[in-house]
Design an enzyme around this catalytic site. Sequence first.
Site, mmCIF file in Angstrom:
data_model
loop_
_atom_site.group_PDB
_atom_site.id
_atom_site.type_symbol
_atom_site.label_atom_id
_atom_site.label_comp_id
_atom_site.label_asym_id
_atom_site.label_seq_id
_atom_site.Cartn_x
_atom_site.Cartn_y
_atom_site.Cartn_z
ATOM 1 N N ASN A 171 0.830 -1.206 0.000
ATOM 2 C CA ASN A 171 0.000 0.000 0.000
ATOM 3 C C ASN A 171 0.860 1.248 0.000
ATOM 4 O O ASN A 171 0.847 2.022 0.955
ATOM 5 C CB ASN A 171 -0.902 0.050 1.240
ATOM 6 C CG ASN A 171 -1.814 -1.141 1.333
ATOM 7 O OD1 ASN A 171 -1.838 -1.996 0.473
ATOM 8 N ND2 ASN A 171 -2.577 -1.175 2.388
ATOM 9 N N SER A 173 0.490 3.961 -0.979
ATOM 10 C CA SER A 173 -0.223 5.215 -0.731
ATOM 11 C C SER A 173 -0.041 5.708 0.706
ATOM 12 O O SER A 173 0.098 6.911 0.934
ATOM 13 C CB SER A 173 -1.707 5.055 -1.033
ATOM 14 O OG SER A 173 -2.234 3.959 -0.313
ATOM 15 N N ASP A 174 -0.028 4.787 1.667
ATOM 16 C CA ASP A 174 0.074 5.231 3.053
ATOM 17 C C ASP A 174 1.390 5.933 3.369
ATOM 18 O O ASP A 174 1.396 7.071 3.836
ATOM 19 C CB ASP A 174 -0.116 4.050 4.016
ATOM 20 C CG ASP A 174 -1.561 3.630 4.128
ATOM 21 O OD1 ASP A 174 -2.055 3.020 3.170
ATOM 22 O OD2 ASP A 174 -2.193 3.934 5.144
ATOM 23 N N PRO A 175 2.530 5.252 3.157
ATOM 24 C CA PRO A 175 3.775 5.947 3.508
ATOM 25 C C PRO A 175 4.054 7.159 2.634
ATOM 26 O O PRO A 175 4.703 8.106 3.077
ATOM 27 C CB PRO A 175 4.848 4.870 3.329
ATOM 28 C CG PRO A 175 4.246 3.825 2.473
ATOM 29 C CD PRO A 175 2.778 3.878 2.704
ATOM 30 N N GLY A 178 2.407 9.816 4.238
ATOM 31 C CA GLY A 178 3.152 10.088 5.469
ATOM 32 C C GLY A 178 4.356 10.976 5.229
ATOM 33 O O GLY A 178 4.578 11.960 5.942
#
Lengths: 412, 418
Positions: A171, A173-175, A178
């Site tokens: 995923n 997209s998350d980091p 972040g």
Amino acid sequence: MPKLPLEGIRVIDLTMFWSGPYATNLLASLGAEVIKIEAIQRLDGWRGGAAQVDVEKPWERSPLWNTVNTDKLDITLDLTRPRGAEIFKRLVKIGDIVAENYTPRVMKNFGLDYPVLKEINPQIIMISLPAHGSTGPWKDYPGFAASIEQMSGISQLTGYPDGPPRMTELNVSDPTAGINGMAAIMVALLCRQMTGKGQHIDLSQIEALTSFVGDAIVDYSMNRRVQPRRGNRHPSMAPHGYYRCQGDDLWVGISVSSDEEWQQFGRAIGAPSWAGEERFADSLSRWHNQDELDKLIEGWTIKRDHYEVMNTLQRVGVAAGAVLTPAEVLTDPHLKEQGVFQTVERDIVGVHPYPIPSAPMKLSESPITIRRPSPLLGEHNDYVFGELLGMSKEEIQSLVDDQITGTMPLGI
Amino acid sequence: MSDQALADLKVLEYADFISGPFCTKLMADLGAEVIKIEQPSLGDPARRTGPFPNDIPHPERSGLFLYLNTNKRSMTLDPLTQTGASIFKELVKTVDILVENMPPSTMEKLGLDYESLSQLNPGLIMTSVTPFGQFGPYSHYKANDLICCQMSGLAYHTPAGGVDNPEEGPPLKPGGRQSDFIAGSTAAAATMFAVIARQTLGVGQHLDVSQQESIASFLRHQVPFYTYDPEGAYQRAFGSRARIRRGAFGYLPCKDGYVINGSREGYQWRDLMVLAAGDEWEKDERFKGALDGEFDLATFLLEWGESVRSVLLEWTMKHTTGEVTAAAQSKGIPIVPCNSTEDLFESSHLAEREFFTEIDHSQTGKLTYPGAPYQLSETPWRVDRSAPLLGQHNEEILCGKLGYSKQELVSMRESGVI
């Protein structure tokens, strides 16, 4: 010990799962005091991630949660109750940054959105990292693990040529959100130093990812063309891809970008006759004949260890790299020397290696280590309510009695 | 006073392709003044990469270059020449930040390493972005996006959900050149942090950003799985690429593309099947007992996944991604489209958010570009100028800023310094 640059910055952290917590993890490791807020009625969902069941306190055993929340403090507070919201506002008054990644209606429903917080503390910097942004027709679509890459357009470009769009296991997209979140907060802090004012950062996780394929968008703008999925191939370079090596599901990546590199490659693999053939002599011919070429190369790599292939080719200046498995990421000699992991002891789960959050940015004046393991649920209730907010023991006890705070999840 | 956040920052860029230039773009679009140094005559290799209008290569029309270098000034300079190196040092004295992505030890050979430059400018923040960092056994290894994806562990885990036959489905590199962009984002975050740090610590510093590490850092949670659960389920689930969770990542083909189905709960699957096949679907023999008792996603997909999928496809293949998404979302079912670049272009959501920006350029005319990866309420993101032509600002910088005469410029050009 040298002072950490973000010491004195206080973050009120409502983020959950991975994207927001990654940003606040970076801030914590760089010296900020990050107060993470959960509720005994509702824990951070990431605590359920891959935790074992049928053991004592499973919510303290999630490798996912424990990795991304090092260096933070943890309190529990039920924001749906007026007393809880009141305490939150008191924290905002003494805070510098508020971070949240709910869908946009949630903070509004709490009565705690930016206009309200700005009244309480005009210097507050609020960062929202919702999946689709705070405005627009998609804003209330729930973001879920397998949605942001797809919505951003990057999945469409990823996959085997004859197959559907694919996504990355981790995923990305998350980091990505972040790391962009961290950058955005730094920018807002800089501004605040000059103007004395805070602001609201609206970080749409989709938009952060779409910026990674900006050239594909310009291509559409220029040529009205949607780029195809290419697997591991390159629009003009060959060989370019992953080749099987000796062993169980082990691979190496090889990429040749010039005719000189091709000559070196041929020599390094023992100058087989096919390496000298006309149909592979220049980059365009190699590209056209890459199906055959890939088979021939794999005939060589399949007999060898993937690290060996990497080192042999790199020695002569050919770009190659072993496809690292998760176990190999832990033991890779280069990552080891870079000091990417640190062994930390934590209650309940014991001793494990954790990646140092700010490891990808080695700073010559600010060497960073993990200072404390991820907190236990509500571990810092007394410190935050008692010391920071000056509440008496009786006041804190009444919050516990009313289940506005606590250290054990309800309903377990 | 400018309303842009970084209007007081001055940046020198000695970088090419993606990782360095994306880092400084993130600062340029927030108002920082960025001077980009390019090789005389050749310029940044991104100028030769494309995409190009109608696929006709032209160094001033490369989509990749144009996107990455908005708001910057271009100066040609060859620091390998003595004059060139000397001019480089003069420029360093005037800036806050230097971003470079040359192979390690290049800057040292040029006499332009951090030790030397920080003596000229003690507050200098120097950000070096490389595939493997400045030290370590691989630091001199050659790499690109493909190699960095695999050396960080990312490729091993793609595609999500694994493949049916690991031998025939190699590890997959994410499309485009995402790892280069990830390195650029990390470098930008680090640089911004160093600017704050400079205020607290009173000194500049050298930042060593490794692309391999930037991505491995994204992968962090895969590693603890190993050590938390040494003989357990997660080793098997994440240690192998053979497909374990069949259909867990449900791409459903539609008439004009794909949607992705994120349903995890029994009631969501029920509502979805009703949408696809009407209320009677549960009476079908194939689905006997499918939603009885406590719902477990893995079991459901293992036992009924194939039949469910064939029913769903009969419905989705007759509709567009937009129709399927709207129908599903109206029932609270988590289905979203797998957007292509065309879909993004046409998206009313992104239009309302003003995500795209139209930029005019002397060589290409007006083109549409993605805008900010995040929005700041007080200090907006803005592209005021398009990417520069090669050496467009030589005179402005050398004569205007550094005080060289026009004749000196001519002789520099003739000797290949600029």
